[in-house]
Scaffold this motif. Structure first.
Motif, PDB file in Angstrom:
ATOM      1  N   MET A 144      10.795  24.364  14.071  1.00 25.79           N
ATOM      2  CA  MET A 144      12.009  23.579  13.844  1.00 25.79           C
ATOM      3  C   MET A 144      11.889  22.736  12.582  1.00 25.79           C
ATOM      4  N   ARG A 192      17.147  30.476  10.963  1.00 27.41           N
ATOM      5  CA  ARG A 192      17.982  29.642  11.829  1.00 27.41           C
ATOM      6  C   ARG A 192      18.463  30.432  13.045  1.00 27.41           C
ATOM      7  N   GLU A 196      17.290  29.460  16.875  1.00 23.09           N
ATOM      8  CA  GLU A 196      18.274  29.008  17.854  1.00 23.09           C
ATOM      9  C   GLU A 196      18.235  29.860  19.119  1.00 23.09           C
ATOM     10  N   SER A 197      17.991  31.154  18.970  1.00 26.01           N
ATOM     11  CA  SER A 197      17.885  32.009  20.158  1.00 26.01           C
ATOM     12  C   SER A 197      16.672  31.613  21.002  1.00 26.01           C
ATOM     13  N   LEU A 199      15.319  28.567  21.098  1.00 23.32           N
ATOM     14  CA  LEU A 199      15.568  27.256  21.693  1.00 23.32           C
ATOM     15  C   LEU A 199      16.457  27.376  22.926  1.00 23.32           C
TER      16      LEU A 199
END
Length: 275
Positions: A144, A192, A196-197, A199
């Motif tokens: 991140m 990104r 995001e997938s 997270l």
């Protein structure tokens, strides 16, 4: 929990975790720090290094061998909480790093450091497995930070190239620079989307060691590619400390080293693939 967690939550208690030793980095099972039982106490002896928050910490969680005769090097390791000021707990020098200057990183020594056995965190002999379980989350945190760093470096560089002129026009209008920035922007967008997938999976309680290791490896390496090229496009100004890209360049380098080196991530990924 009642004794320490409230201060950790409010930020009044600064914590650190002491795993790495002068001769032990990626091979965590090979640590030499020991914690021997003596009546109702543990007596800890050993050295630690590269400890984040080591100078300012109020509590440090120490990885130590509590069973020297364990059948496996992955067994017999425990996590023990040591409070600042405990006799025998010595904070060493603040290490002089290339980057991350605002974060203290130190050496530590434990010389007949005596703490009550109630300071054991979790189950005795299960420290290695507890660390391995939580290191996946740490690697996501590193990914991140690297992702956001790459995005910011790219934003600053696009802004800079639009205002920096050479040969009568902004350098962003030069085909080579515009194409290279387009490549960097593509890498940043891919990072990104992948992150995001992961997270979403993490928040829903799904663990994926392979993908977490892939994120730590690829996004941290991507950050270093991005900041290196972005600094190049700043020219001589990129080498000046007054420009943010210079600090980003320094700070990015450690991302492929701590919380699991890129090489260790590749090893984990290959094993998850059954290789």
């Amino acid at each position: 929990k009642k004794k320490w967690l409230p201060g950790c939550v409010t930020g009044d208690t600064i914590t650190a975790i002491a795993m790495t030793e002068p001769g032990t980095g990626s091979d965590l099972a090979a640590i030499r720090t020991t914690a021997v039982k003596d009546r109702d106490d543990f007596v800890i002896n050993g050295q630690k290094t590269f400890i984040s928050n080591g100078m300012n910490c109020d509590l440090v969680i120490v990885a130590a061998k509590t069973d020297l005769n364990a059948a496996s090097p992955y067994e017999g390791m425990s996590l023990i909480v040591v409070e600042d000021g405990t006799p025998g707990f010595e904070k060493g020098r603040k290490l002089d790093k290339i980057g991350l200057h605002s974060q203290d990183t130190t050496e530590m020594a434990f010389v007949d450091c005596r703490v009550p056995q109630t300071n054991l965190l979790g189950h005795e002999g299960h420290g290695f497995y507890a660390l391995m379980d939580k290191l996946q989350q740490e690697r996501l945190v590193c990914a991140m930070g690297s992702q956001v760093g790459a995005e910011e470096a790219l934003r600053l560089t696009i802004e800079y190239t639009k205002t920096r002129t050479a040969f009568g026009k902004p350098i962003s209008r030069m085909q080579y620079i515009s194409f290279e920035l387009a490549k960097l922007a593509t890498e940043v967008e891919v990072g990104r989307a992948f992150l995001e997938s992961l997270l979403i999976d993490h928040l829903e309680g799904r663990k994926d060691v392979k993908k977490a290791s892939m994120a730590k490896y690829w996004i941290c390496e991507m950050l270093n590619r991005v900041v290196s090229q972005c600094l190049q496009f700043h020219g001589g100004y990129g080498y000046m400390e007054e420009y943010p890209i210079a600090r980003m360049f320094r700070d990015a380098r450690v991302q492929t080293i701590y919380a699991g080196t890129s090489e260790i991530m590749l090893l984990i990924i290959s094993r998850q693939l059954g290789l």
